[in-house]
Scaffold this motif. Structure first.
Motif, PDB file in Angstrom:
ATOM      1  N   GLU A 138      38.715  35.552  38.673  1.00 11.89           N
ATOM      2  CA  GLU A 138      39.781  36.036  39.562  1.00 11.89           C
ATOM      3  C   GLU A 138      40.478  34.895  40.272  1.00 11.89           C
ATOM      4  O   GLU A 138      41.702  34.861  40.368  1.00 11.89           O
ATOM      5  N   VAL A 172      35.249  47.323  48.025  1.00 11.18           N
ATOM      6  CA  VAL A 172      36.388  46.613  48.584  1.00 11.18           C
ATOM      7  C   VAL A 172      37.514  47.601  48.860  1.00 11.18           C
ATOM      8  O   VAL A 172      37.825  48.437  48.008  1.00 11.18           O
ATOM      9  N   LYS A 173      38.084  47.507  50.051  1.00  9.41           N
ATOM     10  CA  LYS A 173      39.257  48.338  50.367  1.00  9.41           C
ATOM     11  C   LYS A 173      40.505  47.499  50.117  1.00  9.41           C
ATOM     12  O   LYS A 173      40.601  46.360  50.563  1.00  9.41           O
ATOM     13  N   VAL A 174      41.436  48.067  49.390  1.00 14.07           N
ATOM     14  CA  VAL A 174      42.653  47.345  49.026  1.00 14.07           C
ATOM     15  C   VAL A 174      43.863  48.179  49.440  1.00 14.07           C
ATOM     16  O   VAL A 174      43.916  49.374  49.178  1.00 14.07           O
ATOM     17  N   THR A 175      44.812  47.511  50.103  1.00  7.79           N
ATOM     18  CA  THR A 175      46.029  48.207  50.503  1.00  7.79           C
ATOM     19  C   THR A 175      47.102  48.041  49.424  1.00  7.79           C
ATOM     20  O   THR A 175      47.318  46.931  48.930  1.00  7.79           O
ATOM     21  N   LEU A 176      47.735  49.127  49.058  1.00 13.91           N
ATOM     22  CA  LEU A 176      48.778  49.087  48.034  1.00 13.91           C
ATOM     23  C   LEU A 176      50.042  48.417  48.561  1.00 13.91           C
ATOM     24  O   LEU A 176      50.269  48.437  49.755  1.00 13.91           O
ATOM     25  N   PRO A 177      50.857  47.845  47.682  1.00  8.87           N
ATOM     26  CA  PRO A 177      50.702  47.771  46.222  1.00  8.87           C
ATOM     27  C   PRO A 177      49.659  46.740  45.800  1.00  8.87           C
ATOM     28  O   PRO A 177      49.443  45.757  46.499  1.00  8.87           O
ATOM     29  N   ALA A 231      49.168  39.723  39.464  1.00 11.12           N
ATOM     30  CA  ALA A 231      49.121  40.013  40.901  1.00 11.12           C
ATOM     31  C   ALA A 231      49.696  38.848  41.707  1.00 11.12           C
ATOM     32  O   ALA A 231      50.449  39.045  42.665  1.00 11.12           O
ATOM     33  N   GLN A 276      45.387  42.036  52.291  1.00  5.56           N
ATOM     34  CA  GLN A 276      45.411  43.417  51.798  1.00  5.56           C
ATOM     35  C   GLN A 276      44.101  43.836  51.130  1.00  5.56           C
ATOM     36  O   GLN A 276      43.978  44.978  50.695  1.00  5.56           O
ATOM     37  N   ALA A 277      43.142  42.897  50.976  1.00  4.53           N
ATOM     38  CA  ALA A 277      41.845  43.250  50.400  1.00  4.53           C
ATOM     39  C   ALA A 277      40.750  42.919  51.401  1.00  4.53           C
ATOM     40  O   ALA A 277      40.723  41.828  51.952  1.00  4.53           O
ATOM     41  N   ASN A 278      39.872  43.867  51.656  1.00  3.66           N
ATOM     42  CA  ASN A 278      38.795  43.661  52.626  1.00  3.66           C
ATOM     43  C   ASN A 278      37.472  44.157  52.071  1.00  3.66           C
ATOM     44  O   ASN A 278      37.365  45.290  51.609  1.00  3.66           O
ATOM     45  N   ILE A 279      36.469  43.292  52.156  1.00  2.00           N
ATOM     46  CA  ILE A 279      35.126  43.673  51.691  1.00  2.00           C
ATOM     47  C   ILE A 279      34.508  44.663  52.674  1.00  2.00           C
ATOM     48  O   ILE A 279      34.519  44.437  53.881  1.00  2.00           O
ATOM     49  N   VAL A 280      33.983  45.767  52.144  1.00  2.00           N
ATOM     50  CA  VAL A 280      33.267  46.733  52.981  1.00  2.00           C
ATOM     51  C   VAL A 280      31.775  46.427  52.890  1.00  2.00           C
ATOM     52  O   VAL A 280      31.096  46.263  53.894  1.00  2.00           O
ATOM     53  N   GLY A 283      52.759  38.774  44.216  1.00  2.00           N
ATOM     54  CA  GLY A 283      52.374  38.621  45.623  1.00  2.00           C
ATOM     55  C   GLY A 283      51.531  39.787  46.113  1.00  2.00           C
ATOM     56  O   GLY A 283      51.660  40.243  47.250  1.00  2.00           O
ATOM     57  N   GLN A 284      50.664  40.293  45.232  1.00  2.00           N
ATOM     58  CA  GLN A 284      49.831  41.455  45.584  1.00  2.00           C
ATOM     59  C   GLN A 284      48.349  41.117  45.415  1.00  2.00           C
ATOM     60  O   GLN A 284      48.003  40.215  44.667  1.00  2.00           O
ATOM     61  N   PRO A 285      47.476  41.892  46.079  1.00  2.00           N
ATOM     62  CA  PRO A 285      46.042  41.662  45.878  1.00  2.00           C
ATOM     63  C   PRO A 285      45.608  42.153  44.499  1.00  2.00           C
ATOM     64  O   PRO A 285      46.266  43.005  43.903  1.00  2.00           O
ATOM     65  N   SER A 286      44.489  41.607  44.026  1.00  2.00           N
ATOM     66  CA  SER A 286      43.998  41.968  42.695  1.00  2.00           C
ATOM     67  C   SER A 286      42.487  42.061  42.706  1.00  2.00           C
ATOM     68  O   SER A 286      41.810  41.297  43.377  1.00  2.00           O
ATOM     69  N   LEU A 287      41.961  43.023  41.987  1.00  2.00           N
ATOM     70  CA  LEU A 287      40.510  43.110  41.796  1.00  2.00           C
ATOM     71  C   LEU A 287      40.264  43.351  40.319  1.00  2.00           C
ATOM     72  O   LEU A 287      41.034  44.062  39.663  1.00  2.00           O
ATOM     73  N   GLN A 321      48.861  38.978  50.752  1.00  2.00           N
ATOM     74  CA  GLN A 321      48.073  39.702  49.747  1.00  2.00           C
ATOM     75  C   GLN A 321      46.574  39.530  49.961  1.00  2.00           C
ATOM     76  O   GLN A 321      45.801  40.433  49.668  1.00  2.00           O
ATOM     77  N   ALA A 322      46.177  38.367  50.508  1.00  2.00           N
ATOM     78  CA  ALA A 322      44.749  38.172  50.780  1.00  2.00           C
ATOM     79  C   ALA A 322      44.298  39.137  51.882  1.00  2.00           C
ATOM     80  O   ALA A 322      43.170  39.629  51.872  1.00  2.00           O
TER      81      ALA A 322
END
Lengths: 264, 324
Positions: B101, A169-174, A135, B183-187, A139-143, B180-181
């Motif tokens: 992570e 967690v809400k993640v926006t693609l890609p 990721a 693009q992720a949000n804790i609900v 340059g993308q988010p990762s969980l 990219q940070a």
């Protein structure tokens, strides 16, 4: 949308694993199988495709490994992937987790998927880490350790179990998501799918094809050097009872507990 | 260049135990390298008092950055920026989800080597060398780093020690979040599901795994724990908690609780490493499993190969009889 699933060929769980003393690397001979966690990633991709919330054009399985790793790709395709990509090059041998993640990210850049899925860990190596490395190079988010995945448009809603309980967690693609085995029950491939797997498109990619900087991969390009293998501190083996006569077994357990004053 | 950065995870005003162990270990290692351990805290409205308390565990300075909690991205951005400053050669993380992570992402961000599941670190020739068990813990490998190194511990690998001389100075820093940070949000974070169970205080734990077959199988564990009396409780593996058979509060292991009771009785638990790290400090380990090859037999003191549906009820009766 396009989903890429990273898969890995690992030694079968029943095979005794060992270090090859001449190379200092994991001896990868013997029975191999598709990493069990990766089957959950393929299943997750299939459920998104079949779920109807988004249109999935194709699912591509991607692996890095020696020639034998094509078997992991055949298995991935028999489980539902539409085609597969095999990154294989002698220059990659001995890559550490960061170098492996870099090389895989270069292959993924050629594919530019909307979503990358993988198993949270492999049976034979680096735990929980490859997704985060890939990721970062993309340059993308990762969980990681995701156990529930919902998709709506370009937004994923992920549930995972973390240090203090469940996180949503809400993640926006890609994005790059590694899944745990609780996310689903992988399907069994049909005989037809197994037979047809070898006929689905499989592309073999070299370091040059994927524009991988050869100085950043392989043993020489890796930042970690492993060695000095030693045995862990020995722990005396415990007593084992085979339960042939349960009354007798229970009497033995009680005596054992008693001796240690655990029934006081 | 011989300073060490440590990320300290916190939740509701308290630091994670494994993070405190990482701060203490980093402090010891930095001392041997002739440098300092500096801790990093990322969160919303963290007080200087809370952040500075990391000084007790050996941090010589604490950076605090304002940002969303519980996500890797903001921490990677913060640590990456501090590494860019040039004074750091290593980063150390306690075990747990965010360690994996953040540590892995940071290694890629700053082009460092990374080792996970580390159980020991030594200074060799003025550099850090990390020990990691491999091949199902049958061997230990040592990692050396070409340049910068990231060390992610196995749970409980580092002891929590108050070796510092009191509160550390706190420096507030600003992190601009990467794309990219954002693009992720804790609900929601740290949601508990199911009833509360106190497994940390119990001296006897009866733990159930997938081998119980179904949620109702936990009745066998409940009955046995009751037979042992007031100091006993029921625990569970991640697999059965994920399956909804038992509440999260009872979960042992990597993403659950770490326990060290007098007796740990594992019923239908295979003994995967994620579970082992949460309970291996137990004084006496008894395992019942029908699979003679289950890894749990490798570290149990008494192993019974057999059907728990037959053994547990009779054992419960026997314990009841003994307890009178």
């Amino acid at each position: 949308m396009k989903i890429a699933v990273l898969v890995k060929e690992v030694p079968d769980a029943a095979v005794q694993k060992r270090i090859d003393p001449s190379s200092g690397r994991l001896d990868r001979s013997g029975e191999k199988n598709l990493n069990p966690y990766d089957t959950h990633a393929i299943e997750a991709a299939m459920q998104i495709k079949e779920g109807g919330a988004v249109e999935v054009d194709e699912i591509v399985a991607v692996t890095m490994g020696p020639e034998s790793a094509v078997r992991a790709l055949h298995k991935a395709v028999s489980l539902g992937a539409d085609r597969s990509v095999h990154l294989s090059d002698a220059a990659l041998a001995g890559s550490d987790v960061a170098a492996t993640g870099y090389a895989l990210a270069q292959v993924l850049k050629r594919e530019s998927p909307d979503l990358v899925l993988l198993g949270q860990q492999s049976d034979d190596g680096e735990c929980y880490t490859i997704g985060a490395v890939v990721a970062e190079y993309l340059g993308q988010p990762s969980l990681t350790q995701v156990i529930k995945l919902d998709i709506a448009g370009t937004e994923l809603t992920c549930e995972r179990q973390a240090e203090y309980g469940y996180d949503t967690v809400k993640v926006t693609l890609p994005a790059v998501i590694s899944v745990g085995d609780a996310i689903n029950e992988p399907r069994y491939p049909s005989l037809k799918a197994i037979m047809g797997a070898k006929k689905k498109p499989l592309e073999t990619v070299s370091v040059g094809d994927a524009e991988i900087d050869a100085s950043k991969v392989g043993a020489d390009g890796s930042n970690v050097k492993c060695g000095d293998f030693k045995a862990p501190p020995s722990k005396s083996a415990g007593t084992i009872i085979e339960d042939d006569d349960t009354d007798d077994t229970v009497a033995k357990i009680v005596a054992w507990l008693d001796e240690r004053k655990l029934l006081a | 260049m011989s300073n060490i950065l440590v990320y300290a995870l916190h939740y509701e005003g308290a630091f994670n135990k494994n993070s405190l162990g990482a701060v203490a270990e980093a402090s010891r290692l930095a001392g041997e390298l002739g440098g300092e351990a500096h801790a990093v805290v990322v969160g919303e409205g963290i007080s200087d008092e809370l952040a500075g308390a990391l000084g007790k565990y050996g941090a010589k300075k604490v950076y605090k950055a304002e940002g969303p909690e519980g996500l890797a991205g903001p921490v990677i951005d913060t640590l990456g920026k501090l590494f860019d400053g040039g004074d750091y050669e290593y980063a150390v993380f306690g075990g747990g989800l965010l360690g994996f992570e953040i540590g892995a992402g940071l290694a890629a961000r700053i082009d460092a080597g990374v080792t996970m599941e580390v159980t020991g670190v030594n200074v060799v020739d003025g550099k850090l060398a990390a020990e990691r068990p491999i091949l199902g813990d049958s061997s230990i490998s040592t990692s050396r780093y070409k340049g910068k190194g990231i060390i992610i511990a196995r749970l409980n690998a580092f002891e929590v020690k108050e070796t510092g001389d009191g509160d550390a100075p706190v420096e507030a820093i600003t992190t601009e979040l990467s794309t990219q940070a954002q693009q992720a949000n804790i609900v929601t974070r740290g949601e508990q599901r199911g009833a509360d169970v106190d497994i940390e205080g119990a001296s006897i734990l009866v733990a159930g795994g997938r081998g119980l077959g179904k949620a109702e199988g936990f009745e066998l564990c409940d009955d046995l724990a009751k037979a042992f009396g007031n100091n006993a409780a029921v625990a569970a593996t991640r697999a059965v908690v994920d399956a909804g058979w038992y509440p999260y509060a009872a979960q042992i292991g990597q993403t659950g609780k770490t326990v060290a009771p007098k007796l740990y009785l594992a019923a239908g638990i295979s003994g995967a490493i994620q579970h082992k790290v949460g309970m291996q400090a137990s004084e006496n380990i008894v395992a019942i499993n029908k699979d003679a090859n289950a890894p749990i037999f490798e570290f149990s003191d008494l192993g019974i190969v057999g059907d728990l549906n037959k053994i547990l009820p009779k054992l419960t009766e026997a314990v009841k009889a003994r307890k009178g």
